[in-house]
Scaffold this motif. Structure first.
Motif, mmCIF file in Angstrom:
data_model
loop_
_atom_site.group_PDB
_atom_site.id
_atom_site.type_symbol
_atom_site.label_atom_id
_atom_site.label_comp_id
_atom_site.label_asym_id
_atom_site.label_seq_id
_atom_site.Cartn_x
_atom_site.Cartn_y
_atom_site.Cartn_z
ATOM 1 N N LYS A 273 32.790 35.651 31.695
ATOM 2 C CA LYS A 273 33.677 36.771 31.407
ATOM 3 C C LYS A 273 32.868 38.034 31.168
ATOM 4 C CE LYS A 273 38.030 34.945 29.680
ATOM 5 N NZ LYS A 273 39.021 35.013 28.580
ATOM 6 N N ALA A 274 33.406 39.161 31.655
ATOM 7 C CA ALA A 274 32.860 40.495 31.382
ATOM 8 C C ALA A 274 31.567 40.791 32.125
ATOM 9 C CB ALA A 274 32.655 40.716 29.880
ATOM 10 N N CYS A 275 31.235 40.003 33.157
ATOM 11 C CA CYS A 275 30.013 40.317 33.913
ATOM 12 C C CYS A 275 30.280 41.289 35.063
ATOM 13 C CB CYS A 275 29.342 39.041 34.434
ATOM 14 S SG CYS A 275 30.190 38.234 35.806
ATOM 15 N N GLY A 276 31.553 41.639 35.306
ATOM 16 C CA GLY A 276 31.866 42.644 36.321
ATOM 17 C C GLY A 276 32.521 42.114 37.580
ATOM 18 N N LYS A 277 33.061 40.903 37.537
ATOM 19 C CA LYS A 277 33.653 40.305 38.738
ATOM 20 C C LYS A 277 34.839 41.122 39.254
ATOM 21 C CE LYS A 277 34.569 36.481 36.620
ATOM 22 N NZ LYS A 277 34.051 36.914 35.300
ATOM 23 N N THR A 278 35.765 41.415 38.354
ATOM 24 C CA THR A 278 36.975 42.122 38.778
ATOM 25 C C THR A 278 36.650 43.535 39.233
ATOM 26 O OG1 THR A 278 38.300 40.812 37.224
ATOM 27 C CG2 THR A 278 39.277 42.843 38.064
ATOM 28 N N ALA A 279 35.815 44.239 38.467
ATOM 29 C CA ALA A 279 35.469 45.613 38.837
ATOM 30 C C ALA A 279 34.807 45.663 40.208
ATOM 31 C CB ALA A 279 34.552 46.217 37.772
ATOM 32 N N THR A 280 33.972 44.681 40.504
ATOM 33 C CA THR A 280 33.313 44.630 41.806
ATOM 34 C C THR A 280 34.317 44.320 42.913
ATOM 35 O OG1 THR A 280 31.244 43.916 40.794
ATOM 36 C CG2 THR A 280 31.515 43.479 43.141
ATOM 37 N N ALA A 281 35.191 43.333 42.675
ATOM 38 C CA ALA A 281 36.168 42.946 43.692
ATOM 39 C C ALA A 281 37.153 44.071 43.984
ATOM 40 C CB ALA A 281 36.906 41.692 43.241
ATOM 41 N N LEU A 282 37.499 44.866 42.958
ATOM 42 C CA LEU A 282 38.457 45.962 43.147
ATOM 43 C C LEU A 282 37.919 47.038 44.084
ATOM 44 C CD1 LEU A 282 39.896 46.354 39.534
ATOM 45 C CD2 LEU A 282 41.149 45.643 41.586
ATOM 46 N N ARG A 283 36.602 47.098 44.257
ATOM 47 C CA ARG A 283 36.034 48.072 45.189
ATOM 48 C C ARG A 283 36.327 47.708 46.635
ATOM 49 N NH1 ARG A 283 30.047 49.775 42.896
ATOM 50 N NH2 ARG A 283 30.675 50.266 40.764
ATOM 51 N N TYR B 186 40.938 37.264 51.535
ATOM 52 C CA TYR B 186 41.213 37.104 50.106
ATOM 53 C C TYR B 186 39.912 37.093 49.289
ATOM 54 C CZ TYR B 186 45.369 35.338 52.444
ATOM 55 O OH TYR B 186 46.443 35.205 53.281
ATOM 56 N N ILE B 187 40.064 37.541 48.045
ATOM 57 C CA ILE B 187 38.990 37.436 47.055
ATOM 58 C C ILE B 187 39.587 36.748 45.837
ATOM 59 C CG2 ILE B 187 37.264 38.652 45.682
ATOM 60 C CD1 ILE B 187 37.696 41.081 47.551
ATOM 61 N N LEU B 188 38.912 35.728 45.351
ATOM 62 C CA LEU B 188 39.307 35.069 44.109
ATOM 63 C C LEU B 188 38.210 35.299 43.081
ATOM 64 C CD1 LEU B 188 40.182 33.066 46.679
ATOM 65 C CD2 LEU B 188 41.146 31.733 44.821
ATOM 66 N N THR B 189 38.604 35.634 41.873
ATOM 67 C CA THR B 189 37.615 35.739 40.799
ATOM 68 C C THR B 189 37.972 34.738 39.708
ATOM 69 O OG1 THR B 189 38.823 37.440 39.550
ATOM 70 C CG2 THR B 189 37.281 38.189 41.262
ATOM 71 N N GLY B 190 36.942 34.199 39.061
ATOM 72 C CA GLY B 190 37.189 33.220 38.008
ATOM 73 C C GLY B 190 36.076 33.196 36.992
ATOM 74 N N SER B 191 36.434 33.203 35.712
ATOM 75 C CA SER B 191 35.440 33.103 34.649
ATOM 76 C C SER B 191 35.347 31.695 34.094
ATOM 77 C CB SER B 191 35.762 34.084 33.516
ATOM 78 O OG SER B 191 37.093 33.917 33.068
ATOM 79 N N THR C 184 45.645 43.179 53.061
ATOM 80 C CA THR C 184 44.435 42.422 52.754
ATOM 81 C C THR C 184 43.206 43.327 52.822
ATOM 82 O OG1 THR C 184 44.220 41.768 55.084
ATOM 83 C CG2 THR C 184 45.437 40.281 53.642
ATOM 84 N N PRO C 185 42.141 42.971 52.110
ATOM 85 C CA PRO C 185 41.939 41.791 51.271
ATOM 86 C C PRO C 185 42.792 41.823 50.001
ATOM 87 C CG PRO C 185 39.835 42.802 51.878
ATOM 88 C CD PRO C 185 40.902 43.785 52.201
ATOM 89 N N ILE C 186 43.328 40.663 49.626
ATOM 90 C CA ILE C 186 44.095 40.512 48.400
ATOM 91 C C ILE C 186 43.193 39.873 47.351
ATOM 92 C CG2 ILE C 186 46.125 39.508 47.309
ATOM 93 C CD1 ILE C 186 47.373 39.284 50.103
ATOM 94 N N LEU C 187 43.140 40.478 46.177
ATOM 95 C CA LEU C 187 42.379 39.926 45.062
ATOM 96 C C LEU C 187 43.303 39.097 44.176
ATOM 97 C CD1 LEU C 187 40.120 39.629 42.941
ATOM 98 C CD2 LEU C 187 40.732 41.925 42.103
ATOM 99 N N PHE C 188 42.991 37.826 44.010
ATOM 100 C CA PHE C 188 43.661 36.972 43.037
ATOM 101 C C PHE C 188 42.715 36.835 41.843
ATOM 102 C CE2 PHE C 188 45.630 35.643 47.076
ATOM 103 C CZ PHE C 188 46.970 35.827 46.751
#
Length: 400
Positions: free
Chosen positions: A13-23, A83-88, A53-57
Motif C-alpha cells: 500500500k502507498a507505493c504509488g500503484k494507483t497514481a502510476t496506473a492513472l497516468r 486493462y490495468i489491475l492494481t493490488g496491495s 480502454t485501458p480500464i483501471l480496476f
C-alpha cells in the motif's frame, strides 16, 4: 501494455500503484471505494467493461471475481493493453480463478529507489555493469547523515518532502493499519501484537538467515514460542501484503564441493518499515553503526531489485557451510550475472573486495560464465574500478 492484454501491478500500500496506473488509464473502477461497481460485478458486469480502454480496476483483490472477467474479455476482444489491475494484497490461491498466463502480465512495484526519489546521481548504471563496462561517478548526492535519514523515511511517494518526524508518524500509522486492519482483510484473524512482534523481529535480523524457531520465540513473547504453523501464516500474510521479499539462495556451478546453505534471507520491501517496527530513527542509528549496517543493506537490496527489474533480473544470496558469503547476486535470464558485497563503511572495501574475488574463483565459469561485474556497494565516496577489477559503488551513485 503493448505486448499483453492486461497488466497487474502488485506492491505494498502507498507505493504509488494507483497514481502510476492513472497516468495510462482512460477509465477507472475503484473496487475498494465504489459499492455500485462491486454490485455491478454481480448484476451487470458488462457495464464495467463498456468504457474507454485501458480500464483501471483499482484494488482488484477486493472483488477477486474481476480476474476471470478480465481474462474472458481479453479472450473475446483479442486486443492488447486493455486493462490495468492494481493490488496491495494477493488473494489466496483459488481453484475458481483461472491462470492469467498469456493474458495478464505481472509487474512488481516497490517504494521508490534513491535514483527515483532524486537522491542518487545514477552515474553508475546497473545495465552497464552487467555488460562489463567500467563505471565511474560520485556519491555526492547524499552525505552520510542524509543517507541515514533516507533509510528512516524510506521511498514512499507521500514522504518525499516530509521531514523525519513527519515520516515516522506516518509510518507508525501505516503499520497500525497493517496489523489491525489489512491482515484481517486477508480473511484470517491474526493477533496484532504478534504481527508487531514479528515485524520487529524481522527488523532486528535484517539481512540474516534467521531460524524459524528463533522467530517463533520472538513473536510469542512472554507466553512462549508460537506454533510453527501460526508463524508461517504470519509470514505468508506479510508476503501477500508485499511488505517482505526474500533473497533466495543462489546455487551456481562450483569448482569445489563446498556445501551451500539454502535458507532465504528476509528483507522488508523498504527499510523504513523495519525501523518503524522497532520505533527508532536516525539518532539511534547513528549511535549504533554496527546495527545500522544491516538496515543500510536493506536499503541497498531495495534499490538493487528496482534497478534489475527492467532487465528481468533476480536477486539471490550466496552462503556456504564454511561461513563465506556474498550479500547479493544479480542473475539475468541470458545467464549474465554480477555479485555485490554491501559495506556501509568505506574502510571495509578492501576486505569485501578480497571476499568477492575469493568467491569468484570458486565459480566454474566454463559452466556458469564469468561475472559481468564484482562490486562493493558503500555509503559515500567516489565510484570507480579498482586495479583488481572490483567496482566501488556509493549507493547514491547507483542507478538503472
Amino acid at each position: 501494455m503493448n505486448g499483453i492484454g492486461a497488466v497487474l501491478i502488485e506492491g505494498p500500500k502507498a507505493c504509488g500503484k494507483t497514481a502510476t496506473a492513472l497516468r495510462i488509464a482512460k477509465s477507472t473502477v475503484r473496487l475498494d471505494e465504489d459499492e455500485s461497481a462491486r454490485m455491478a460485478l454481480t448484476l451487470a458486469p458488462d457495464q464495467l467493461f463498456d468504457q474507454p480502454t485501458p480500464i483501471l480496476f483499482d484494488e482488484w483483490q477486493v472483488e477477486p471475481a474481476i480476474w476471470n472477467r478480465v481474462r474472458r474479455n481479453i479472450d473475446d476482444r483479442g486486443q492488447r493493453g486493455l486493462y490495468i489491475l492494481t493490488g496491495s494484497a494477493t488473494p489466496k490461491d483459488d481453484a475458481k480463478r483461472h491462470s492469467g498466463a498469456g493474458r495478464i502480465g505481472t509487474l512488481r512495484m516497490r517504494p521508490m529507489s534513491l535514483f527515483e526519489s532524486g537522491h542518487s546521481s545514477g552515474d553508475v548504471s546497473m545495465r552497464d555493469l552487467l555488460n562489463g563496462h567500467t563505471q565511474t561517478g560520485s556519491g555526492a548526492a547524499l552525505n552520510f547523515e542524509d543517507l541515514i535519514r533516507r533509510i528512516v523515511i524510506g521511498g514512499w511517494p507521500s514522504l518525499m518532502d516530509a521531514d523525519e518526524h513527519e515520516a515516522r508518524s506516518w509510518l507508525r500509522n501505516y503499520l497500525t493499519q497493517i496489523a489491525e486492519v489489512d491482515i484481517h482483510a486477508l480473511g484470517a484473524r491474526r493477533d496484532p501484537r504478534n504481527i508487531n512482534r514479528l515485524m520487529a523481529a524481522l527488523a532486528r535480523s535484517a539481512g540474516q538467515a534467521v531460524k524459524v524457531t528463533e522467530l517463533a520465540k520472538d513473536v510469542g513473547g512472554p507466553e512462549g514460542p508460537i506454533a510453527r504453523d501460526s508463524l508461517y501464516a504470519y509470514l505468508d500474510a506479510l508476503e501477500r501484503l508485499h511488505l517482505t521479499e526474500n533473497a533466495e539462495s543462489w546455487r551456481p556451478h562450483m569448482r569445489s564441493r563446498t556445501r551451500l546453505r539454502a535458507a532465504p534471507i528476509r528483507y522488508f520491501d523498504d527499510p523504513s518499515v523495519g525501523l518503524a517496527a522497532l520505533g527508532i530513527g536516525s539518532a539511534e542509528l547513528l549511535a549504533d553503526l554496527r546495527a545500522t549496517g544491516f538496515h543500510f543493506e536493506s536499503l541497498v537490496m531495495r534499490d538493487l531489485r528496482i534497478y534489475t527489474q527492467p532487465l528481468a533480473g533476480t536477486i539471490g544470496a550466496w552462503r556456504d557451510s564454511d561461513g563465506n558469503e556474498v550479500d547479493a547476486v544479480v542473475s539475468l535470464p541470458d545467464d549474465r550475472w554480477a555479485a555485490f558485497e554491501v559495506k556501509m563503511s568505506p574502510t571495509a572495501v578492501d576486505e569485501a573486495a578480497a571476499s568477492l574475488l575469493h568467491f569468484a574463483s570458486k565459480i566454474d565459469v566454463s559452466k556458469h560464465g564469468a561475472p559481468g561485474a564484482l562490486g562493493v556497494i558503500t555509503s559515500t565516496g567516489y565510484a570507480g574500478r579498482r586495479p583488481d577489477g572490483v567496482h566501488v559503488i556509493p549507493i547514491s551513485a547507483l542507478g538503472p
